[in-house]
Design a protein around this motif. Structure first.
Motif, PDB file in Angstrom:
ATOM      1  N   ARG A  12      50.675  35.017  51.703  1.00 23.17           N
ATOM      2  CA  ARG A  12      49.584  35.915  52.103  1.00 23.17           C
ATOM      3  C   ARG A  12      48.420  35.134  52.727  1.00 23.17           C
ATOM      4  O   ARG A  12      47.813  35.588  53.711  1.00 23.17           O
TER       5      ARG A  12
ATOM      6  N   LEU B 282      51.517  34.282  47.055  1.00 20.21           N
ATOM      7  CA  LEU B 282      50.105  34.087  47.383  1.00 20.21           C
ATOM      8  C   LEU B 282      49.950  33.214  48.632  1.00 20.21           C
ATOM      9  O   LEU B 282      49.169  33.522  49.544  1.00 20.21           O
TER      10      LEU B 282
ATOM     11  N   MET C 297      50.935  43.487  46.148  1.00 18.16           N
ATOM     12  CA  MET C 297      52.039  42.566  45.840  1.00 18.16           C
ATOM     13  C   MET C 297      52.618  42.939  44.488  1.00 18.16           C
ATOM     14  O   MET C 297      51.985  42.711  43.450  1.00 18.16           O
TER      15      MET C 297
ATOM     16  N   TYR D 186      43.830  47.868  51.438  1.00 14.51           N
ATOM     17  CA  TYR D 186      44.028  48.292  50.057  1.00 14.51           C
ATOM     18  C   TYR D 186      42.721  48.829  49.460  1.00 14.51           C
ATOM     19  O   TYR D 186      41.648  48.248  49.666  1.00 14.51           O
TER      20      TYR D 186
ATOM     21  N   ARG E  38      54.727  42.821  41.091  1.00 12.39           N
ATOM     22  CA  ARG E  38      55.100  41.679  40.261  1.00 12.39           C
ATOM     23  C   ARG E  38      55.916  42.163  39.076  1.00 12.39           C
ATOM     24  O   ARG E  38      55.606  43.189  38.477  1.00 12.39           O
ATOM     25  N   ASP E  39      56.944  41.382  38.721  1.00 14.63           N
ATOM     26  CA  ASP E  39      57.718  41.715  37.522  1.00 14.63           C
ATOM     27  C   ASP E  39      56.853  41.506  36.292  1.00 14.63           C
ATOM     28  O   ASP E  39      56.872  42.292  35.360  1.00 14.63           O
TER      29      ASP E  39
ATOM     30  N   PRO F 234      53.073  41.363  35.299  1.00 17.50           N
ATOM     31  CA  PRO F 234      51.741  41.640  35.860  1.00 17.50           C
ATOM     32  C   PRO F 234      50.740  40.520  35.646  1.00 17.50           C
ATOM     33  O   PRO F 234      49.765  40.415  36.380  1.00 17.50           O
ATOM     34  N   SER F 235      50.972  39.666  34.626  1.00 19.15           N
ATOM     35  CA  SER F 235      49.965  38.652  34.346  1.00 19.15           C
ATOM     36  C   SER F 235      50.193  37.359  35.127  1.00 19.15           C
ATOM     37  O   SER F 235      49.450  36.401  34.960  1.00 19.15           O
ATOM     38  N   VAL F 236      51.207  37.352  35.964  1.00 19.53           N
ATOM     39  CA  VAL F 236      51.473  36.145  36.761  1.00 19.53           C
ATOM     40  C   VAL F 236      51.607  36.532  38.224  1.00 19.53           C
ATOM     41  O   VAL F 236      52.404  37.403  38.569  1.00 19.53           O
ATOM     42  N   ILE F 237      50.832  35.877  39.041  1.00 22.92           N
ATOM     43  CA  ILE F 237      50.934  36.124  40.484  1.00 22.92           C
ATOM     44  C   ILE F 237      51.613  34.919  41.100  1.00 22.92           C
ATOM     45  O   ILE F 237      51.149  33.789  40.954  1.00 22.92           O
TER      46      ILE F 237
END
Lengths: 405, 152
Positions: free
Chosen positions: B17, B14, B1, B123, B3-4, B6-9
Motif C-alpha cells: 500500500r 502494508l 485491507m 475509505y 485480515r484473518d 484483526p490485531s495483526v496488519i
C-alpha cells in the motif's frame, strides 16, 4: 482552543518574540475565530500590536475585535513582504497559506497552532517519509486496540468535542440495531469526551490524546479498516458530508442521525443512563438558581460584560447565580464558581431551575434536562459553510439569545 | 485491507500500500497536477456514483464559459474517454493509477486541489448515508457536493 493548543500557541509566539521576529513588522492574523481571539489576547498582553485580522467572510469584514479591524485578505498587499508577518491558528492552515501565496504575498506566514496534522501540501521525500511514519504509529495504536477488541465494531470519535461525542453515542444503539452489530468499542479524545461517552454507560471505552487519535484515524483511512466507523460530521478530510450544507440544510443532530449513521430522519436518539443525582449544595436555592456556562472551546463568545449584565438581572430577582467553570476558567463577577462532573450536570440544572449557556457541548449534554434552558449563540456562520451557527446548532425547546459581536 | 487476525496488519500488505501511494506521488508529480486549481478524479468502477458524476460534469462543462480563468483551471482524470466530449481538459487514468492517488490521499492530505467524485471513496466517506436515510439523491449529491467542491 484546548489547553494543548493554547500552550502550543503561546510557545510559538514566545519563540518568535524572543527572536525579535515581530520587531518592525505589521502583524496580521488570518481567520477570525475563537482561537484567533485567544491568540490576539496573548499578543496584546505581550505588548505586540496587531494591525488587522484577515478573513474571507464578507459578513465579518468591517467588524472590530478588541479594537482590531477584520479585513479582506487582499489588505495584506498594502504592506511590504519584508515588513509584515501573518499568524494562522486554524484547521485550514495549508489552504489559507496557499491563498496568501496566490495573492502574491511572499512575507512570513506562521502556523501558530498545529490543528491539522493530516495536511501537508508537499510531495517531498521528507514529507512522504514523515507521513509514512505517522501512519505506522497509528497502525501500532490500532493493533493494540484490536489485540484487546479483535471482533468489536470500532467506533471512533475523532474530535475532542463533547457535543460531537454526545450525539455519536446517542444514535449508536439505533445504528447497531440497523446493522446487526453486537459489541462495540468506542475511542475518544480526552477525559471530557471520555466522561461524555460514560454518560451512556460505555464499558468498552478507549481514551486517546489528540496526537494518538489523529494518527489512529490516518491509519484507519490508509488500511481501510473493516468493522469500524469514524463517527463524525466533519472529519476527517476524506469525508465530505459537510459539503451538503453548501446548498442544502441538515441540522447538527440530523448530521449524526442521517449522515454519520445513515438512519432515517425520524429515528429517536437514546437517552444517557449514566447521569447521577445532584445531592444539593449551599450554592443553590432549589428552583431559584441560575447556572451560567459562558465558556466554549470553539465558538466566539460574548464578552464578560454580556454575562455580568445577565447575571445582574437574575441577582436582582433574588436568584442565586453560579458560573460553570473548569480548569483555569473564572466565574463571572458577582457569581459563585461551580465545577461538577458531567454526570451531575443534568440533575444539577433541574435542581437549580435555569441553565443559560453559550452554545457548546454542555448544551447537548443538557438536552434531556427538564428545566428552563437558554442558549446563547454568536451571530456568525458555522465554519466555512454558508449556514448560521444558530440554525445549524439549533436547540429545539430552548429559549434563544443571539448575540452580535 | 481484510485480515484473518484483526490485531495483526501484514507487513507485506502494508508495504504494497505504501508502494501504491508512492506511485500516486510519482503520477501527480510527473503530470504536473499542481499546475491546476482543481483536479477531478472520477473513479470509473464506482457504481452509480460515476454515472451521476459524469452526468453532473456535462452540466458543469456547459456552465464553464461563465467561469473565471482561475476557476476553469481544471483537469479531469478518468478511464472514460467520454469525459473528453464535455470539452473539459481530460487525462486518461488507469484503475491502478486511480487507486494509487487514492492511497496517497489516504496517507495524508497532500493537496487541497484534489476532488474525488465518489460517494464512498476514499475509505470512510459517508455520502451514501444521505441517500440511505432518504435525505438526498445520487443526482443531487453528485451535482451539489461532489462537483460543488469544484466551485470552492
Amino acid at each position: 482552543m484546548d489547553k494543548t493548543h493554547n500552550a502550543q500557541m503561546r510557545q510559538k509566539i514566545d519563540g518568535l518574540a524572543a527572536k525579535q521576529t515581530f520587531h518592525g513588522k505589521a502583524v496580521f492574523l488570518f481567520g477570525h475565530c475563537s482561537a484567533a481571539e485567544e491568540m490576539l489576547d496573548y499578543l496584546l498582553a505581550k505588548g505586540i500590536g496587531v494591525k488587522a485580522i484577515l478573513d474571507n467572510n464578507e459578513w465579518k469584514q468591517g467588524l472590530l475585535c478588541r479594537g482590531v479591524p477584520v479585513v479582506p485578505p487582499s489588505y495584506i498587499l498594502d504592506f511590504g513582504n519584508g515588513n509584515s508577518i501573518v499568524l494562522i491558528a486554524a484547521r485550514f492552515y495549508e489552504e489559507m497559506a496557499a491563498q496568501l501565496r496566490r495573492l502574491q504575498y511572499s512575507g512570513e506566514i506562521v502556523k501558530a497552532v498545529d490543528y491539522n496534522s493530516f495536511a501537508a501540501y508537499s510531495l517531498s521525500d521528507e514529507t512522504f517519509e514523515a507521513k509514512k511514519n505517522r501512519v505506522l504509529r497509528g497502525i501500532s495504536t490500532l493493533e493494540h486496540i484490536r489485540a484487546k477488541y479483535p471482533r468489536h465494531h470500532l467506533v471512533v470519535c475523532p474530535y475532542n468535542a463533547l457535543g460531537d461525542v454526545y450525539w455519536a453515542m446517542a444514535f449508536l444503539p439505533a445504528y447497531c440495531q440497523m446493522k446487526g452489530i453486537g459489541n462495540t468499542v468506542v475511542a475518544v479524545t480526552g477525559s471530557g469526551c471520555g466522561e461524555t461517552a460514560g454518560l451512556f454507560c460505555r464499558k468498552e471505552l478507549i481514551v486517546l490524546d489528540g496526537t494518538e487519535m489523529d494518527e489512529l484515524v490516518q491509519a484507519l483511512l490508509f488500511v481501510k479498516e473493516d468493522n469500524c466507523i469514524i463517527a463524525h460530521h466533519d472529519r476527517p478530510y476524506t469525508d465530505n458530508i459537510i459539503g451538503y450544507l453548501n446548498k442544502h440544510f441538515l441540522s447538527f443532530t440530523d448530521y449524526y442521525r442521517c449522515a454519520v449513521y445513515g438512519l432515517p430522519k425520524g429515528t429517536l436518539p437514546s437517552e444517557p443512563t449514566g447521569n447521577e443525582t445532584f445531592p444539593g449544595s449551599d450554592l443553590f436555592i432549589k428552583g431559584k438558581t441560575v447556572i451560567l456556562a459562558p465558556y466554549a472551546k470553539s465558538i466566539v463568545r460574548p464578552p464578560d460584560s454580556f454575562w455580568e449584565e445577565l447575571a445582574g438581572t437574575y441577582l436582582k430577582m433574588g436568584c442565586l447565580v453560579t458560573t460553570c467553570v473548569f480548569g483555569p476558567e473564572t466565574p463571572i463577577r458577582g457569581t459563585a464558581p461551580l465545577t461538577l462532573p458531567l454526570n451531575l450536570m443534568v440533575s444539577a440544572a433541574v435542581y437549580a431551575g435555569h441553565f443559560i449557556g453559550i452554545r457548546s457541548g454542555l448544551c447537548d449534554i443538557l438536552s434531556t434536562a427538564h428545566c428552563r434552558k437558554t442558549v446563547v449563540f454568536p451571530d456568525c456562520m458555522y465554519s466555512t459553510t454558508g449556514k448560521k451557527v444558530d440554525a445549524f446548532f439549533d436547540m429545539p425547546g430552548w429559549e434563544k439569545i443571539v448575540w452580535r459581536p | 485491507m481484510a485480515r484473518d487476525n484483526p490485531s495483526v496488519i501484514s507487513v507485506e500488505a502494508l508495504n504494497h500500500r505504501f508502494d501504491l501511494a508512492n506511485k500516486g506521488r510519482a503520477f501527480w508529480l510527473t503530470h504536473g497536477l499542481d499546475a491546476y486549481s482543481r483536479v477531478l478524479l472520477l473513479p470509473y468502477e464506482n457504481g452509480s456514483a460515476y454515472a451521476h458524476a459524469a452526468s453532473a460534469l456535462k452540466e458543469f462543462a456547459e456552465d464553464s464559459p461563465r467561469r473565471t480563468p482561475e476557476q476553469t483551471a481544471l483537469i479531469c482524470l478518468s478511464a472514460d474517454p467520454a469525459v473528453r466530449e464535455t470539452g473539459l481538459q481530460w487525462m486518461m487514468i488507469t484503475e491502478e493509477e486511480t487507486e494509487s492517488l487514492i492511497a496517497l490521499y489516504s496517507m495524508y492530505e497532500f493537496t487541497g486541489r484534489l476532488v474525488i467524485a465518489s460517494f464512498d471513496l476514499p475509505y470512510g466517506r459517508k455520502l451514501c448515508n444521505l441517500i440511505a436515510a432518504g435525505v438526498s439523491t445520487g443526482e443531487e449529491l453528485a451535482k451539489d457536493v461532489l462537483l460543488g467542491a469544484l466551485h470552492g
